[in-house]
Design a protein around this motif. Structure first.
Motif, PDB file in Angstrom:
ATOM      1  N   PHE A 250     -50.883 -72.423  60.671  1.00 38.22           N
ATOM      2  CA  PHE A 250     -50.719 -72.503  62.120  1.00 38.22           C
ATOM      3  C   PHE A 250     -51.159 -73.857  62.656  1.00 38.22           C
ATOM      4  O   PHE A 250     -50.602 -74.364  63.643  1.00 38.22           O
ATOM      5  CB  PHE A 250     -51.500 -71.370  62.787  1.00 38.22           C
ATOM      6  CG  PHE A 250     -50.836 -70.024  62.657  1.00 38.22           C
ATOM      7  CD1 PHE A 250     -49.642 -69.767  63.313  1.00 38.22           C
ATOM      8  CD2 PHE A 250     -51.388 -69.036  61.862  1.00 38.22           C
ATOM      9  CE1 PHE A 250     -49.022 -68.525  63.190  1.00 38.22           C
ATOM     10  CE2 PHE A 250     -50.772 -67.807  61.727  1.00 38.22           C
ATOM     11  CZ  PHE A 250     -49.580 -67.546  62.394  1.00 38.22           C
ATOM     12  N   ALA A 251     -52.170 -74.469  62.030  1.00 39.00           N
ATOM     13  CA  ALA A 251     -52.578 -75.809  62.475  1.00 39.00           C
ATOM     14  C   ALA A 251     -51.466 -76.826  62.220  1.00 39.00           C
ATOM     15  O   ALA A 251     -51.187 -77.686  63.064  1.00 39.00           O
ATOM     16  CB  ALA A 251     -53.867 -76.219  61.760  1.00 39.00           C
ATOM     17  N   LYS A 252     -50.809 -76.753  61.066  1.00 38.88           N
ATOM     18  CA  LYS A 252     -49.692 -77.651  60.776  1.00 38.88           C
ATOM     19  C   LYS A 252     -48.533 -77.410  61.731  1.00 38.88           C
ATOM     20  O   LYS A 252     -47.870 -78.359  62.198  1.00 38.88           O
ATOM     21  CB  LYS A 252     -49.233 -77.445  59.337  1.00 38.88           C
ATOM     22  CG  LYS A 252     -50.199 -77.970  58.293  1.00 38.88           C
ATOM     23  CD  LYS A 252     -49.650 -77.727  56.888  1.00 38.88           C
ATOM     24  CE  LYS A 252     -50.626 -78.241  55.833  1.00 38.88           C
ATOM     25  NZ  LYS A 252     -50.133 -77.982  54.455  1.00 38.88           N
ATOM     26  N   ALA A 253     -48.272 -76.128  62.033  1.00 40.38           N
ATOM     27  CA  ALA A 253     -47.175 -75.815  62.953  1.00 40.38           C
ATOM     28  C   ALA A 253     -47.438 -76.405  64.336  1.00 40.38           C
ATOM     29  O   ALA A 253     -46.527 -76.938  64.989  1.00 40.38           O
ATOM     30  CB  ALA A 253     -46.986 -74.300  63.038  1.00 40.38           C
ATOM     31  N   MET A 254     -48.682 -76.325  64.796  1.00 39.92           N
ATOM     32  CA  MET A 254     -49.020 -76.872  66.109  1.00 39.92           C
ATOM     33  C   MET A 254     -48.893 -78.387  66.128  1.00 39.92           C
ATOM     34  O   MET A 254     -48.533 -78.984  67.143  1.00 39.92           O
ATOM     35  CB  MET A 254     -50.448 -76.462  66.501  1.00 39.92           C
ATOM     36  CG  MET A 254     -50.613 -74.972  66.784  1.00 39.92           C
ATOM     37  SD  MET A 254     -52.313 -74.548  67.199  1.00 39.92           S
ATOM     38  CE  MET A 254     -52.555 -75.549  68.679  1.00 39.92           C
ATOM     39  N   ARG A 255     -49.148 -79.036  65.010  1.00 39.37           N
ATOM     40  CA  ARG A 255     -49.102 -80.496  64.971  1.00 39.37           C
ATOM     41  C   ARG A 255     -47.688 -81.028  64.794  1.00 39.37           C
ATOM     42  O   ARG A 255     -47.333 -82.108  65.295  1.00 39.37           O
ATOM     43  CB  ARG A 255     -49.986 -80.990  63.823  1.00 39.37           C
ATOM     44  CG  ARG A 255     -50.161 -82.498  63.796  1.00 39.37           C
ATOM     45  CD  ARG A 255     -51.028 -82.900  62.635  1.00 39.37           C
ATOM     46  NE  ARG A 255     -50.422 -82.537  61.360  1.00 39.37           N
ATOM     47  CZ  ARG A 255     -50.982 -82.746  60.180  1.00 39.37           C
ATOM     48  NH1 ARG A 255     -52.193 -83.287  60.116  1.00 39.37           N
ATOM     49  NH2 ARG A 255     -50.365 -82.395  59.061  1.00 39.37           N
ATOM     50  N   GLN A 256     -46.825 -80.303  64.112  1.00 39.33           N
ATOM     51  CA  GLN A 256     -45.526 -80.849  63.710  1.00 39.33           C
ATOM     52  C   GLN A 256     -44.384 -80.523  64.674  1.00 39.33           C
ATOM     53  O   GLN A 256     -43.331 -81.150  64.610  1.00 39.33           O
ATOM     54  CB  GLN A 256     -45.166 -80.329  62.309  1.00 39.33           C
ATOM     55  CG  GLN A 256     -46.094 -80.866  61.219  1.00 39.33           C
ATOM     56  CD  GLN A 256     -45.780 -80.278  59.863  1.00 39.33           C
ATOM     57  OE1 GLN A 256     -44.881 -79.438  59.740  1.00 39.33           O
ATOM     58  NE2 GLN A 256     -46.524 -80.716  58.840  1.00 39.33           N
ATOM     59  N   LYS A 257     -44.521 -79.512  65.512  1.00 37.48           N
ATOM     60  CA  LYS A 257     -43.390 -79.190  66.393  1.00 37.48           C
ATOM     61  C   LYS A 257     -43.903 -78.873  67.789  1.00 37.48           C
ATOM     62  O   LYS A 257     -44.974 -78.317  67.964  1.00 37.48           O
ATOM     63  CB  LYS A 257     -42.612 -78.006  65.830  1.00 37.48           C
ATOM     64  CG  LYS A 257     -43.390 -76.706  65.742  1.00 37.48           C
ATOM     65  CD  LYS A 257     -42.519 -75.595  65.173  1.00 37.48           C
ATOM     66  CE  LYS A 257     -43.307 -74.280  65.099  1.00 37.48           C
ATOM     67  NZ  LYS A 257     -42.455 -73.179  64.575  1.00 37.48           N
ATOM     68  N   PRO A 258     -43.095 -79.257  68.793  1.00 35.93           N
ATOM     69  CA  PRO A 258     -43.473 -78.919  70.176  1.00 35.93           C
ATOM     70  C   PRO A 258     -43.352 -77.417  70.389  1.00 35.93           C
ATOM     71  O   PRO A 258     -42.535 -76.746  69.781  1.00 35.93           O
ATOM     72  CB  PRO A 258     -42.464 -79.684  71.024  1.00 35.93           C
ATOM     73  CG  PRO A 258     -41.297 -79.869  70.136  1.00 35.93           C
ATOM     74  CD  PRO A 258     -41.818 -79.994  68.743  1.00 35.93           C
ATOM     75  N   MET A 259     -44.178 -76.868  71.286  1.00 36.17           N
ATOM     76  CA  MET A 259     -44.156 -75.437  71.542  1.00 36.17           C
ATOM     77  C   MET A 259     -44.628 -75.168  72.951  1.00 36.17           C
ATOM     78  O   MET A 259     -45.268 -76.022  73.603  1.00 36.17           O
ATOM     79  CB  MET A 259     -45.028 -74.690  70.527  1.00 36.17           C
ATOM     80  CG  MET A 259     -46.502 -75.064  70.584  1.00 36.17           C
ATOM     81  SD  MET A 259     -47.439 -74.246  69.285  1.00 36.17           S
ATOM     82  CE  MET A 259     -46.716 -74.974  67.843  1.00 36.17           C
ATOM     83  N   SER A 260     -44.306 -73.992  73.386  1.00 32.69           N
ATOM     84  CA  SER A 260     -44.711 -73.601  74.737  1.00 32.69           C
ATOM     85  C   SER A 260     -46.207 -73.307  74.762  1.00 32.69           C
ATOM     86  O   SER A 260     -46.844 -73.128  73.725  1.00 32.69           O
ATOM     87  CB  SER A 260     -43.921 -72.369  75.174  1.00 32.69           C
ATOM     88  OG  SER A 260     -44.247 -71.268  74.315  1.00 32.69           O
ATOM     89  N   GLU A 261     -46.737 -73.282  75.983  1.00 30.71           N
ATOM     90  CA  GLU A 261     -48.156 -72.999  76.143  1.00 30.71           C
ATOM     91  C   GLU A 261     -48.483 -71.603  75.615  1.00 30.71           C
ATOM     92  O   GLU A 261     -49.551 -71.380  75.027  1.00 30.71           O
ATOM     93  CB  GLU A 261     -48.547 -73.092  77.618  1.00 30.71           C
ATOM     94  CG  GLU A 261     -50.035 -72.890  77.902  1.00 30.71           C
ATOM     95  CD  GLU A 261     -50.895 -74.002  77.305  1.00 30.71           C
ATOM     96  OE1 GLU A 261     -52.119 -73.779  77.169  1.00 30.71           O
ATOM     97  OE2 GLU A 261     -50.373 -75.078  76.955  1.00 30.71           O
TER      98      GLU A 261
END
Length: 452
Positions: A250-261
């Motif tokens: 989940f940390a990699k996902a948050m760093r590599q792609k934009p996402m909603s709040e």
């Protein structure tokens, strides 16, 4: 095989025992039979000496010295004749008779010399007699004959034979004694290298057989401990790796792609939950290790067990109210002497476990009462239950009834292990049963006062 080996020591001890026994037997036989033998020999020598003198007196016209020389040559006795000047009158044979001058003078004075003394290799006696008014002293001694030598030789041969045969038997017996010990030593060496599947086969019922049986039991226990250790390491690795994988992913996902709040908060919530899970795992491992190594002794105080259970229920209210579980309490006033903090951990673990495996809108009941000298607490739920063949294993570290490790039911599998360690330290008992209508019931018995 050195002097320090058991085989060598046994052989040397047994041979030493044989040698000492032979020496003692020789000394004892000498002490027991020497006096009667000596007395018999004295009488025989005196009797034969008097018989020689009587034979001479009955032989008219026979010359004394010539007669005595003839007797000495054909008799089994060696004789010597002394005149009034203590001068020997006969020829010395193969076995010269040489008494002391004092003994000769005593016999010439008319006294028998019965005190046998080993001036040579054989004893002798002295007999006084007179011929034509002149005093003479006749000394008689047993000759060194072949029968005597042969008898001594046979005795020596028998003693040597006993020694050699005994030593050979000892060598064989010592090998039989040491052989199973050598097998035991080799098996212990293999076990020291990590081979715990060693089993020694024996039909012996003596102490060595009992030692082999104890060794086999120890090998089985060590094999079980080794298996538990491996399972423990594997379980710890799994429990640590699972949340770490979630946190990393989940940390990699948050760093590599934009996402909603909303997604960001969802990911952060999962990371926080997995971090809390790691923290609880670490705390439980430390607590379990501390209990197993007795680092926190029991601090006994008197307190109301029913009041403690009510406090635990209130502290866990978010868990059971969130699943809308009906909680039933049947608590009698019970005072116990125990470690209040440790027992609180037991009730927290058991009640949390019951809530965890109870479905939504389920029911959990807690009952506490005194039974003789024991306080009894029963926590019952209507959850998934525990199979009978696993009820003794649930108190082992990391044991889980759900082998698939369903994430819907979180937990490290240490709660029941910690509870059992605490109950054991309080000299109590804990066990699990299954309710007739389904679900589980955990029962804890504690002495009202420790040591009773």
């Amino acid at each position: 095989m050195g002097i320090k080996s058991l085989y060598t020591r046994i052989v040397l001890i047994f041979i030493g025992v044989i040698v000492v026994s032979l020496i003692i037997a020789s000394i004892a036989s000498t002490l027991l039979f020497r006096k009667p033998f000596t007395q018999t020999l004295e009488n025989s020598l005196l009797s034969n000496g008097k018989q020689i003198i009587q034979t001479y007196r009955s032989s008219v016209g026979t010359e004394l010295v010539s007669f005595m020389n003839n007797v000495s040559s054909i008799s089994i006795y060696a004789v010597q004749l002394f005149d009034a000047s203590a001068k020997p009158l006969l020829e010395d044979g193969a076995e010269p008779v040489v008494p002391g001058e004092e003994r000769i003078r005593r016999v010439l004075a008319g006294f028998e010399d019965r005190g046998i003394e080993n001036e040579g290799r054989y004893p002798m006696v002295g007999i006084p007699f007179r011929v034509d008014g002149k005093p003479y002293a006749l000394f008689v001694m047993l000759k060194n004959n072949e029968m005597w030598v042969q008898a001594n030789r046979e005795v020596s041969t028998e003693m040597l034979t006993v020694f050699l045969i005994g030593s050979a038997l000892i060598l064989a017996a010592a090998r039989l004694i040491v052989k199973p010990l050598l097998r035991l030593r080799d098996a212990a060496g293999r076990m020291a290298q990590g081979q715990f599947d060693v089993q020694l086969q024996t039909n012996r019922k003596d102490e060595i057989g009992q030692l082999n049986a104890s060794f086999n039991e120890m090998a089985l226990e060590l094999a079980q401990l080794d298996r538990m250790r491996r399972e423990f390491v594997a379980n710890v690795s799994h429990e640590i790796q699972s949340p770490l994988t979630s946190i990393s992913g989940f940390a990699k996902a948050m760093r590599q792609k934009p996402m909603s709040e909303e997604n960001r908060i969802y990911y952060l919530t999962i990371i926080q939950e997995e971090s809390d899970r790691l923290s609880r795992l670490s705390q439980n491992l430390l607590r379990l290790s501390s209990l197993q190594h007795d680092r926190h002794p029991v601090q006994s105080t008197a307190f109301r067990l029913d009041e403690q259970l009510r406090k635990v229920v209130i502290a866990l209210e978010p868990q059971w109210s969130g699943k809308e579980i009906a909680l039933g309490l049947d608590l009698e006033p019970v005072t116990v002497h125990a470690d209040e903090d440790q027992l609180s951990q037991v009730w927290t673990n058991l009640l949390s476990n019951g809530i965890k495996f109870t479905p939504v809108h389920g029911k959990v009941c807690i009952r506490a009462y005194a039974d003789g000298r024991s306080a009894v607490v029963r926590i019952t739920d209507n959850g998934i239950g525990i199979p009978e063949d696993r009820r003794t294993d649930i108190f082992k570290p990391f044991h889980k009834v759900d082998k698939a490790r369903d994430r819907a039911v979180s937990g490290s599998g240490l709660g029941l292990s910690i509870a059992k360690q605490i109950v054991d330290r309080h000299e109590g008992r804990i066990w699990a049963d299954e309710e007739p209508g389904g679900g589980s019931v955990f029962t804890v018995e504690l002495p009202l006062r420790k040591g009773l």
